[in-house]
Every structure is written in structure tokens, then in C-alpha cells.
Design an enzyme around this catalytic site. Structure first.
Site, PDB file in Angstrom:
ATOM      1  N   GLU A   1       3.550   1.181   2.391  1.00 37.43           N
ATOM      2  CA  GLU A   1       4.413  -0.006   2.273  1.00 37.43           C
ATOM      3  C   GLU A   1       4.358  -0.868   3.525  1.00 37.43           C
ATOM      4  O   GLU A   1       5.365  -1.402   3.987  1.00 37.43           O
ATOM      5  CB  GLU A   1       5.851   0.404   1.932  1.00 37.43           C
ATOM      6  CG  GLU A   1       5.949   1.127   0.600  1.00 37.43           C
ATOM      7  CD  GLU A   1       7.357   1.586   0.264  1.00 37.43           C
ATOM      8  OE1 GLU A   1       8.289   1.195   0.964  1.00 37.43           O
ATOM      9  OE2 GLU A   1       7.510   2.343  -0.711  1.00 37.43           O
TER      10      GLU A   1
ATOM     11  N   ASP B   1       0.823  -1.201   0.000  1.00 33.13           N
ATOM     12  CA  ASP B   1       0.000   0.000   0.000  1.00 33.13           C
ATOM     13  C   ASP B   1       0.858   1.251   0.000  1.00 33.13           C
ATOM     14  O   ASP B   1       2.083   1.200  -0.088  1.00 33.13           O
ATOM     15  CB  ASP B   1      -0.961  -0.013   1.190  1.00 33.13           C
ATOM     16  CG  ASP B   1      -0.244   0.203   2.517  1.00 33.13           C
ATOM     17  OD1 ASP B   1       0.971  -0.089   2.603  1.00 33.13           O
ATOM     18  OD2 ASP B   1      -0.884   0.658   3.479  1.00 33.13           O
TER      19      ASP B   1
END
Length: 505
Positions: free
Chosen positions: A232, A229
């Protein structure tokens, strides 16, 4: 992520955008709470706790964004390329995420961070024609052409390598997330559209389009795969990733049509990504991530909404304007990554939006979602982008630079009925500090959300001036803005025009 074939659409894209608007509104409320926190927090603090607060910025949000904007721009330039005062070892066009080398180690160049930052720089250049910025943009494009060709743990040019999130600042491979290529495409397309408007379509075709086409091909091939995402932290499907991918495909198709090329996979995959976007709606909120064992309620959704809306920070900022990743809420001390480049870029975007200087639409109104969707990813063209020669110059030249520049002054200032904003200053065109000869600004662009007053004045190109705004009420009372006097070196350019955006009164 698992392919979501034959899934009924949960709602129309317009409904998704409506809820995105509410999320943006929530974000603005959160921003206001954050602004107020330093002032209200002491009222709720334990009497036994006596923290020493770090010296912080003062003033209203409007005045702070105005004063922080040049600091933020310089903060980005300090972290950029071989000439960046803090980007030691970085190559031309390479953006350092942060100066922090330990806890957390951010002295790398991220595809995502760089793309988001350069999109703000491109918007800044298009609005203000900031001197020297176009060269930085071109250097970034050349650096990205080189990065695309690197083999890394995620793969190579045509085998998934674009999913690698970060690289060393000397452009060697560091060892993924899947949002970087889409964001990079959006940043490059914004500059490409400007070049086309300037009659430089051939430059777009030969230099920019091959890079963008590779990014679009990555998106059309991998859009339905999971990845880390925005932060991270969670490896799953991400609302942010799907959102930026959809926008890039719409923009990519439009750019292709303008240069006589095609992107059929953009057209075939964009509706599928749009359908996927709708599946993040739970019925009461947007699910930022589908995995990770979390609720999915994340600022990821807010940032996606802003990104998809063509666009619509704060009192923990030290007096010097430096922006870190985090601040200790107990005393405002900067924490985590210092001089975070992305934070500076976010400030520039926010300041421009508050001044009603909005980027061009990317085509959100054209969104049309089918009731169901079938199919999957599509492999597209992929080849090394080898042309990065930026000479001759890509912008128009002039045989003689005008000696007079028409400067448009924009002052963002809420006023009462009967009030008029004026500007006066150290030159005759501004009345030589005489309020009786000052220039009245127009309220033709004034709205409750963007109370902008404007006036255009012809000034000697290259000249240095000082000036100030004041309000004249209906009964003739004059109220000056606070000190100090503003200063300006009048731009010199072929167009003979410039824009000065202010806010402080």
C-alpha cells in the site's frame, strides 16, 4: 493502469515461471541469510558497540518451525473473532491484522490479510482436520458476505467497493487496493472444493458461490486498473495483484464447472491477465510495480511466485514465539506492528510446505498465452450474497465415533544411508519405550528436499500419550532425539484417522 491493448507477449508463461523459480530460490537464500544473521552479525559489528540481544528462539530451522507452528496457529486464533483473546470488539469471523493501534495503526481487518490468513487456515484444516477450525472458516465466509454489501469510499457492491482495503473490526466502514477480492476468492474456493469432495455441493452453490462470483466479477471488471501495491505504498500496476487475479480466475472457472454454473468472463479475461503478467518481465528481472519512482525490485515478486506455484521466519523470533512485523537488527527487539496475523499465517504455510503437505494444484499447468492480446475488462454478475446459514452441519456425520484412530506420524529428518527412524512411547502400540519393540518408520516418501519418514499406528481415540523418535544406524547404534518427550492427545473423528507432523531431532 493504462490499458495494454495489442501488446506482443514478451515470453511464454513457462519462462516467467522459470524465472519465478529463481526468485523463489533467491528468497530461500535470503531466508537462510536471515537465519544466519544473528550468528554472523557479531563478527562484523564494531568492537565499540555492545548491544544486549533480546532472548531469542534457538535450534535449527527445522526444529524452530515445528515448535513455532502451534504458537502461530494460536496467534491467529487470538486475533480472530469475538472469542479471540486479543481481538477485542471484533465480530465473528473478523480477523484483526495486528494489535498495534499506533505507529502503525493496524487494529483493522484487511481484506487482503484476512484472505491470505484464511487460505492458510483452510489448508491447515484440510491437512490436519484441526478441531474447531471449520466453524471459524464458516464464520469468516459469513463475515465477508456482509462486508461485500458495504458502501465505502471506493464504491458499493457493484460499483468498485471491493477495492477498499480495510474496515473497522466491528464491521463498520473505515474511511484501495485491488488484490483483496482475488485472494478472498482463492481462500473460499479452497474450502468449497473440500465441501464438494464431501458431497456438499449444495452448500457451495447456495452460500459460497454467490460471494466468490461477486469477487470474480470485480476482478474481470477492474483487472487492468491501477491500485496500491502489496505494501500500500505505490499506486500503479502490480505484479502481485495481476498474479493473484489470474489464479483466482482459473480457480473460479473450475469451481463454476463443478457446481453446474459458468463464469464466461473468467475464461475470456484470464488469458488477458496472463499476457499482462508477462509484461512485468524486464529481460533480467520481474518488475514488481510499474510506478512510484522506484526500481521495481521488491519482495512483492517473491511472494507472487510462491502464490502462483501452488506453494513451493526466524531467529529474531522471541522465545515466546510472538511474531511482529519487524525486528531491530541491532538486538532483535520486536518493532512496528506486534502479533502480526499475516506473519503467523506465513509460518503455518512454510511449516506445511517443509513437511511436504502441499495444497492441491490450482491449475498453473493449464496456462496458455496468446501471442498478442486485444480487448479489455468485462462486467459480470453482481448481487448481494444473502444465504449464510451453515446448519445443518456441512461435514459428514457418523452414528458412532471409532474408538481407534489410525495416526500417521511424519518425522522430517535427514539421515545417512543405513539409518532408520523409529518411534516409541508410553503405550503398547508404540512399544512401551522399548527400543526393541519400537515402530520403524518408512522412507518411501523421503527426498533430499523433504526427508520425511512415516508410519501409521492404531491408537486409542481420545487417549493421551507421550512418545519420542530415535535413529538406529546400520551398526545398531541408537541415537535419541533431544528432550523433552513429545505428547499427543489422539484425535477422535468419524474417519478414524489423524496426521501428526513432527520435526526436531
Amino acid at each position: 493502469m493504462p490499458p495494454r491493448y495489442s501488446t506482443p507477449a514478451m515470453s511464454s508463461f513457462s519462462r516467467l515461471l522459470t524465472w519465478s523459480t529463481l526468485w523463489v530460490a533467491f528468497a530461500l537464500v535470503a531466508l537462510l541469510l536471515k537465519v544466519a544473521l544473528p550468528f554472523v552479525a557479531p563478527a562484523f559489528a564494531s568492537p565499540a558497540v555492545h548491544e544486549h540481544f533480546e532472548a531469542r528462539a534457538t535450534g535449527t530451522l527445522t526444529t524452530w518451525t515445528a515448535s513455532e507452528s502451534p504458537v502461530a496457529l494460536q496467534g491467529i486464533l487470538n486475533n480472530l473473532g469475538s472469542n479471540g483473546s486479543k481481538a477485542h470488539g471484533a465480530g465473528d469471523g473478523v480477523l484483526v491484522a495486528s494489535l498495534s493501534t499506533i505507529d502503525p495503526p493496524y487494529f483493522y481487518t484487511w481484506t487482503r490479510d484476512s484472505a491470505l490468513t484464511f487460505k492458510s487456515l483452510v489448508d491447515n484444516f484440510l491437512t490436519y482436520k484441526t478441531a474447531g477450525l471449520e466453524t471459524k472458516i464458516q464464520q469468516y465466509i459469513s463475515a465477508q458476505a456482509a462486508l461485500q454489501g458495504f458502501n465505502n469510499p471506493s464504491g458499493g457492491l457493484c460499483t468498485g467497493g471491493f477495492g477498499e482495503a480495510r474496515f473497522n473490526v466491528d464491521l463498520t466502514v473505515f474511511t484501495g487496493s485491488r488484490d483483496g477480492p482475488a485472494l478472498r476468492a482463492t481462500a473460499l474456493i479452497a474450502y468449497a472444493q473440500y465441501l464438494i469432495s464431501e458431497g456438499n455441493t449444495s452448500v457451495v452453490t447456495s452460500i459460497i458461490w454467490p460471494i466468490v462470483q461477486n469477487d470474480l466479477s470485480y476482478v474481470t471488471q477492474y483487472w487492468n486498473q491501477t491500485g496500491f501495491d502489496l505494501w500500500e505504498e505505490v499506486n500503479s500496476a502490480s505484479f502481485f495483484t495481476s498474479g493473484v487475479q489470474y489464479r483466482a480466475l482459473i480457480e473460479g472457472s473450475d469451481l463454476a464447472s463443478k457446481i453446474g454454473a459458468t463464469c464466461p468472463n473468467c475464461d475470456s479475461q484470464a488469458p488477458l491477465v496472463l499476457c499482462t503478467l508477462q509484461t512485468y518481465w524486464t529481460g533480467s528481472y520481474i518488475l514488481s510495480n510499474t510506478g512510484g519512482g522506484r526500481s521495481g525490485k521488491d519482495a512483492n515478486s517473491l511472494l507472487t511466485s510462491i502464490h502462483l506455484f501452488d506453494q513451493a521466519a526466524t531467529y529474531y523470533t522471541p522465545q515466546d514465539g510472538a511474531l511482529a512485523e519487524q525486528y531491530l537488527r541491532s538486538n532483535g527487539t520486536p518493532a512496528s506492528a506486534v502479533d502480526l496475523t499475516w506473519s503467523y499465517a506465513a509460518l503455518l504455510t512454510a511449516y506445511a510446505a517443509r513437511a511436504n503437505n502441499m495444497p492441491a494444484s490450482w491449475g498453473a499447468s493449464s496456462a496458455r498465452s496468446p501471442g498478442t492480446f486485444t480487448g479489455g475488462p468485462a462486467n459480470g454478475p453482481c448481487a448481494t450474497a444473502i444465504n449464510t446459514g451453515w446448519t445443518p452441519t456441512t461435514t459428514q456425520t457418523c452414528s458412532a465415533t471409532p474408538t481407534l484412530t489410525m495416526v500417521t506420524f511424519n518425522e522430517v529428518k535427514p539421515t545417512k544411508p543405513g539409518d532408520t527412524v523409529y518411534i516409541t512411547g508410553s503405550v503398547s502400540q508404540l512399544g512401551d519405550w522399548d527400543t526393541g519393540s519400537a515402530v520403524a518408520l518408512s522412507a518411501s516418501q523421503y527426498t533430499s528436499s523433504s526427508p520425511k519418514w512415516s508410519a501409521s499406528v492404531g491408537l486409542t481415540a481420545g487417549g493421551a500419550i507421550s512418545y519420542k523418535y530415535f535413529i538406529k544406524s546400520g551398526d545398531g547404534t541408537i541415537t535419541w532425539e533431544s528432550n523433552p518427550d513429545r505428547t499427543l492427545t489422539v484425535a477422535q473423528n468419524c474417519a478414524g484417522t489423524a496426521t501428526q507432523n513432527d520435526a526436531r531431532m
